[in-house]
Design a protein around this motif. Structure first.
Motif, PDB file in Angstrom:
ATOM      1  N   LEU B 106     -16.586  48.143  67.879  1.00  0.00           N
ATOM      2  CA  LEU B 106     -15.394  48.972  68.037  1.00  0.00           C
ATOM      3  C   LEU B 106     -14.179  48.128  68.427  1.00  0.00           C
ATOM      4  CD1 LEU B 106     -16.923  51.996  69.905  1.00  0.00           C
ATOM      5  CD2 LEU B 106     -15.346  52.206  67.987  1.00  0.00           C
ATOM      6  N   THR B 107     -14.369  47.220  69.359  1.00  0.00           N
ATOM      7  CA  THR B 107     -13.210  46.496  69.892  1.00  0.00           C
ATOM      8  C   THR B 107     -12.726  45.396  68.957  1.00  0.00           C
ATOM      9  OG1 THR B 107     -14.742  45.147  71.161  1.00  0.00           O
ATOM     10  CG2 THR B 107     -13.691  46.970  72.308  1.00  0.00           C
ATOM     11  N   GLU B 108     -13.651  44.823  68.187  1.00  0.00           N
ATOM     12  CA  GLU B 108     -13.248  43.754  67.284  1.00  0.00           C
ATOM     13  C   GLU B 108     -12.138  44.235  66.332  1.00  0.00           C
ATOM     14  OE1 GLU B 108     -16.538  41.350  65.318  1.00  0.00           O
ATOM     15  OE2 GLU B 108     -16.000  40.559  67.300  1.00  0.00           O
ATOM     16  N   HIS B 109     -12.369  45.421  65.765  1.00  0.00           N
ATOM     17  CA  HIS B 109     -11.358  46.000  64.872  1.00  0.00           C
ATOM     18  C   HIS B 109     -10.021  46.155  65.580  1.00  0.00           C
ATOM     19  CE1 HIS B 109     -13.530  47.507  61.254  1.00  0.00           C
ATOM     20  NE2 HIS B 109     -14.572  47.266  62.035  1.00  0.00           N
ATOM     21  N   MET B 110     -10.091  46.702  66.786  1.00  0.00           N
ATOM     22  CA  MET B 110      -8.840  46.991  67.492  1.00  0.00           C
ATOM     23  C   MET B 110      -8.111  45.723  67.861  1.00  0.00           C
ATOM     24  SD  MET B 110      -9.840  49.804  70.193  1.00  0.00           S
ATOM     25  CE  MET B 110     -11.443  50.450  70.058  1.00  0.00           C
ATOM     26  N   ARG B 111      -8.876  44.735  68.317  1.00  0.00           N
ATOM     27  CA  ARG B 111      -8.202  43.514  68.763  1.00  0.00           C
ATOM     28  C   ARG B 111      -7.579  42.812  67.566  1.00  0.00           C
ATOM     29  NH1 ARG B 111     -11.554  40.348  73.104  1.00  0.00           N
ATOM     30  NH2 ARG B 111      -9.494  39.405  73.307  1.00  0.00           N
ATOM     31  N   HIS B 112      -8.258  42.923  66.422  1.00  0.00           N
ATOM     32  CA  HIS B 112      -7.743  42.302  65.210  1.00  0.00           C
ATOM     33  C   HIS B 112      -6.517  43.057  64.668  1.00  0.00           C
ATOM     34  CE1 HIS B 112      -7.851  40.164  61.421  1.00  0.00           C
ATOM     35  NE2 HIS B 112      -7.858  41.314  60.776  1.00  0.00           N
ATOM     36  N   HIS B 113      -6.691  44.377  64.500  1.00  0.00           N
ATOM     37  CA  HIS B 113      -5.628  45.150  63.852  1.00  0.00           C
ATOM     38  C   HIS B 113      -4.518  45.570  64.814  1.00  0.00           C
ATOM     39  CE1 HIS B 113      -6.952  45.811  59.707  1.00  0.00           C
ATOM     40  NE2 HIS B 113      -8.182  45.751  60.173  1.00  0.00           N
ATOM     41  N   LEU B 114      -4.907  45.961  66.030  1.00  0.00           N
ATOM     42  CA  LEU B 114      -3.904  46.490  66.958  1.00  0.00           C
ATOM     43  C   LEU B 114      -3.454  45.433  67.979  1.00  0.00           C
ATOM     44  CD1 LEU B 114      -5.452  49.998  67.825  1.00  0.00           C
ATOM     45  CD2 LEU B 114      -3.910  49.423  65.953  1.00  0.00           C
ATOM     46  N   ARG B 115      -4.115  44.269  67.959  1.00  0.00           N
ATOM     47  CA  ARG B 115      -3.804  43.184  68.898  1.00  0.00           C
ATOM     48  C   ARG B 115      -3.842  43.657  70.345  1.00  0.00           C
ATOM     49  NH1 ARG B 115      -2.890  39.554  65.386  1.00  0.00           N
ATOM     50  NH2 ARG B 115      -1.888  40.064  63.428  1.00  0.00           N
ATOM     51  N   LEU B 116      -4.904  44.400  70.670  1.00  0.00           N
ATOM     52  CA  LEU B 116      -5.072  44.863  72.046  1.00  0.00           C
ATOM     53  C   LEU B 116      -5.792  43.802  72.864  1.00  0.00           C
ATOM     54  CD1 LEU B 116      -6.262  48.581  71.722  1.00  0.00           C
ATOM     55  CD2 LEU B 116      -3.950  47.686  71.975  1.00  0.00           C
ATOM     56  N   GLY B 117      -5.546  43.800  74.181  1.00  0.00           N
ATOM     57  CA  GLY B 117      -6.285  42.921  75.100  1.00  0.00           C
ATOM     58  C   GLY B 117      -7.685  43.465  75.315  1.00  0.00           C
ATOM     59  N   ARG B 118      -8.539  42.644  75.947  1.00  0.00           N
ATOM     60  CA  ARG B 118      -9.940  42.987  76.106  1.00  0.00           C
ATOM     61  C   ARG B 118     -10.135  44.320  76.853  1.00  0.00           C
ATOM     62  NH1 ARG B 118     -14.241  39.341  75.681  1.00  0.00           N
ATOM     63  NH2 ARG B 118     -12.677  37.711  75.513  1.00  0.00           N
ATOM     64  N   ALA B 119      -9.468  44.452  77.992  1.00  0.00           N
ATOM     65  CA  ALA B 119      -9.674  45.637  78.826  1.00  0.00           C
ATOM     66  C   ALA B 119      -9.163  46.897  78.132  1.00  0.00           C
ATOM     67  CB  ALA B 119      -8.984  45.462  80.173  1.00  0.00           C
ATOM     68  N   GLU B 120      -7.995  46.750  77.541  1.00  0.00           N
ATOM     69  CA  GLU B 120      -7.408  47.884  76.816  1.00  0.00           C
ATOM     70  C   GLU B 120      -8.326  48.350  75.693  1.00  0.00           C
ATOM     71  OE1 GLU B 120      -2.730  47.919  75.833  1.00  0.00           O
ATOM     72  OE2 GLU B 120      -3.723  45.965  75.750  1.00  0.00           O
ATOM     73  N   ALA B 121      -8.828  47.369  74.934  1.00  0.00           N
ATOM     74  CA  ALA B 121      -9.692  47.676  73.801  1.00  0.00           C
ATOM     75  C   ALA B 121     -10.950  48.387  74.286  1.00  0.00           C
ATOM     76  CB  ALA B 121     -10.049  46.406  73.039  1.00  0.00           C
ATOM     77  N   ARG B 122     -11.494  47.902  75.400  1.00  0.00           N
ATOM     78  CA  ARG B 122     -12.705  48.508  75.937  1.00  0.00           C
ATOM     79  C   ARG B 122     -12.464  49.968  76.330  1.00  0.00           C
ATOM     80  NH1 ARG B 122     -17.654  47.207  78.907  1.00  0.00           N
ATOM     81  NH2 ARG B 122     -18.125  49.188  79.851  1.00  0.00           N
TER      82      ARG B 122
END
Ligand code: ADP
Ligand code: ADP
Ligand code: SF4
Ligand code: MG
Ligand code: MG
Lengths: 302, 273
Positions: B106-122
């Motif tokens: 779930l987070t890999e997509h977000m960090r890649h596409h939305l450039r979210l930080g680790r905690a936010e993505a989680r």
């Protein structure tokens, strides 16, 4: 007289290092000659295990299976063919030998029945395929066509009982009801019984004379198809029917049955459906409603 | 946002498979696409995603806002796919990696596409798992796909598809492999998400019951063409194309009697024939 009588059947799967899975946990069911019985229930409830036990492919732990008055015992493939039970499986890609022409595979069945007058092409015709397909190999056919061929091969052996284990689940919608109807017609025409297993209630409704509903290794309701459809009595049967979306164009979302089927290695005590039942009562948690035709304390026989 | 497919033609190895498909997906609406297997439903979805098989040639237009996806450079198309346009397939195994935890996927997509930080993505991942109604989402985050049932896996695949707040969701037979009881939950979820998030959904299904339950518009394909299109009620109740009539006639189910417990809910009884 029943062609097939399953009485209080228990079938367990044992694998090293794992708890025993009681996949069929006291199920009773009959099939008469020329009768079509539909067996429905969610995946994992034990439908395939029951079917395989009937064919002698799974050893029986307890209870009995009687076919034509004779007890069914575990058998090799060869003997099974001679007993007059044939099975059509879900996956039409796995059940045909890819290297042999379909006509030759159908001819095997004819030999089993010592039938020297029927040709494979005749059987192809009966399942609605062109006679000249006998010379082709399985890879030249679509899933629906392969399933027709598997049916032709099963029928060639002139079984007195035909078992279809999800025979239409891998097919597409228009092919599904056609193939189901075909199985029904051919079985009934030849006087054989048909045990038709499917998780698709609307198709079972089309082909079955009687419906048996299975839940966690038990048959929880049996009855005439029209009766069960119009007046389902077991809460599980009701939930199943409500979940089938209707193509009526009205935009009604089907009702959800919350929760998953419990692990058959560790079934709930009392009524096996009680953790998911909207009508659960105190007695349901303690006492197992192990009676028929509706295994539910709300429908205890008088 | 609307997605407009016009005169879409696709050929593979010199054989034309789609012969000019027109479809329009609108925000907050489910567009159902029916038709027999081989009629071109999956190809239509794959064309929108830019995932046609190698050597396929496509012409016509697939407009998302002011861009034509067919003429977008590969890099930009990549950004659209998994970002603005997401997908769910029949077999959740197609979209889930067996060796990675649900949270990681779930987070890999977000960090890649939305450039979210680790905690936010989680935090967002746990929210999404809750939204698709995975029980105990905090725990589910650290588990692997095989530790869930088929229905739960499909919910997780949907959560992953939603990870980057898509505008368009292509769902190709998303409930075909599921039991009816589980299917009911997934259909309710899809409908709810469409309404709540204003998603434009293309729901490919051969099951006209499923279609009837969730689609607003219905198009029917045959041999690479849309042969009928219109509001759900019209197409399913008064089909105009002979092919649609055949499809409906091949169905086993006239709906159960309204007074039976399995019948349609009382609110719709008045409308029923
Ligand atoms: N060979 C096997 N070894 C161990 N467990 C099995 C085996 N086959 C089936 N089971 C288990 O038995 C239960 C019933 O399975 P099955 O008869 O295949 O159900 P159905 O056909 O209704 O989906 C399931 O919990 C399944 O995981
Ligand atoms: N990889 C491929 N290469 C060539 N033809 C294909 C490929 N995949 C599908 N087709 C063909 O494209 C047509 C449409 O297929 P598809 O879109 O998968 O149909 P549907 O999803 O409606 O069942 C079919 O005739 C099919 O044989
Ligand atoms: S016995 Fe009780 S729990 Fe079981 S189905 Fe009947 S009402 Fe529900
Ligand atoms: Mg099975
Ligand atoms: Mg497809």
């Amino acid at each position: 007289m029943s062609l097939l009588a399953i009485d209080d059947l228990v079938v367990e799967h044992r694998s090293p290092g794992r708890p025993v899975v009681r996949a069929v946990a006291g199920a009773s069911l009959t099939v008469a000659p020329g009768e079509v019985v539909g067996l429905v229930g969610e995946s994992g409830c034990g439908k395939s295990t029951l079917a395989r036990a009937v064919c002698g492919l799974n050893p029986v732990t307890n209870g009995s299976i009687t076919f034509d008055g004779e007890p069914v015992t575990p058998l090799g493939l060869r003997r099974r063919k001679l007993t007059g039970i044939q099975m059509v499986f879900q996956d039409p890609y796995a059940s045909l030998n890819p290297r042999r022409r379909v006509g030759d595979q159908i001819a095997d069945g004819l030999r089993t029945a010592r039938d020297t007058t029927t040709s494979p092409a005749d059987l192809l015709e009966r399942v609605g395929l062109p006679r000249e397909y006998a010379d082709r190999h399985p890879h030249e056919f679509s899933g629906g066509q392969r399933q027709r061929i598997a049916i032709a091969r099963a029928l060639a052996a002139r079984p007195r009982l035909l078992i279809g284990d999800e025979p239409i689940s891998a097919l597409d919608a228009s092919a599904q009801s056609q193939v189901a109807a075909l199985m029904r017609d051919l079985a009934v025409e030849s006087g054989a019984g048909l045990l038709f297993i499917s998780h698709d209630l609307s198709v079972v409704r089309l082909v079955a004379d009687r419906i048996a509903v299975m839940y966690l290794g038990r048959i929880v309701e049996v009855g005439a198809t029209a009766e069960v459809w119009a007046r389902p009595r077991h809460p599980y049967t009701r939930a199943l029917l409500r979940a089938v979306p209707q193509p009526d164009g009205l935009g009604v979302l089907p009702a959800e049955l919350p929760g998953d089927v419990p692990d058959p290695a560790n079934p709930p005590g009392g009524c096996r459906f009680h953790p998911r039942c909207p009508l659960v009562m105190d007695v349901c948690r303690d006492k197992d409603p192990d009676f028929g035709p509706v295994a539910c304390w709300l429908h205890e026989p008088k | 946002m609307t997605l407009d497919i016009t005169a879409l033609r696709v050929s593979i190895g010199g054989r034309e498979i789609l012969h000019g498909v027109d479809l329009r997906l609108e925000a907050g609406r489910v567009h159902g696409l029916a038709g027999e297997s081989g009629s071109g439903k999956t190809m239509t979805g794959l064309a929108v995603l830019g995932l046609l098989p190698h050597g396929a040639r496509a012409s016509g237009a697939i407009r998302l806002g002011d861009r034509d996806l067919l003429s977008l450079p590969a890099k930009e198309l990549n950004r659209v796919r998994g970002g603005e346009v997401a997908m769910v397939f029949q077999d959740p195994a197609t979209s889930l990696h067996p060796m990675l935890t649900v949270g990681r996927q779930l987070t890999e997509h977000m960090r890649h596409h939305l450039r979210l930080g680790r905690a936010e993505a989680r935090a967002r991942a746990v929210d999404l798992l809750a939204k698709v109604r995975i029980p105990a989402p905090e725990e589910a985050y650290g588990r692997y796909p095989h530790q869930f049932s088929g229905g739960m896996r499909q919910r997780i695949a949907i959560a992953i598809a939603l990870a980057c707040s898509p505008k368009v969701l292509i769902a190709d037979e998303p409930t075909t492999a599921l039991d009816v009881t589980v299917q009911a939950g997934v259909l309710r979820l899809l409908r709810g998400l469409c309404d709540e998030l204003g998603l434009a959904v293309l729901l490919v299904t051969h099951d006209l019951g499923v279609m009837s339950a969730v689609a607003d518009e219905v198009s029917v394909m045959k041999d690479g063409q849309v042969v009928e299109s219109g509001p759900r009620g019209n197409v399913l109740r008064t089909p105009s194309h002979p092919y649609t009539r055949t499809l409906l006639a091949s169905l086993p189910t006239p709906p159960p009697e309204p007074d039976s417990p399995a019948g349609p809910s009382s609110g719709s009884d008045a409308e029923a024939r």
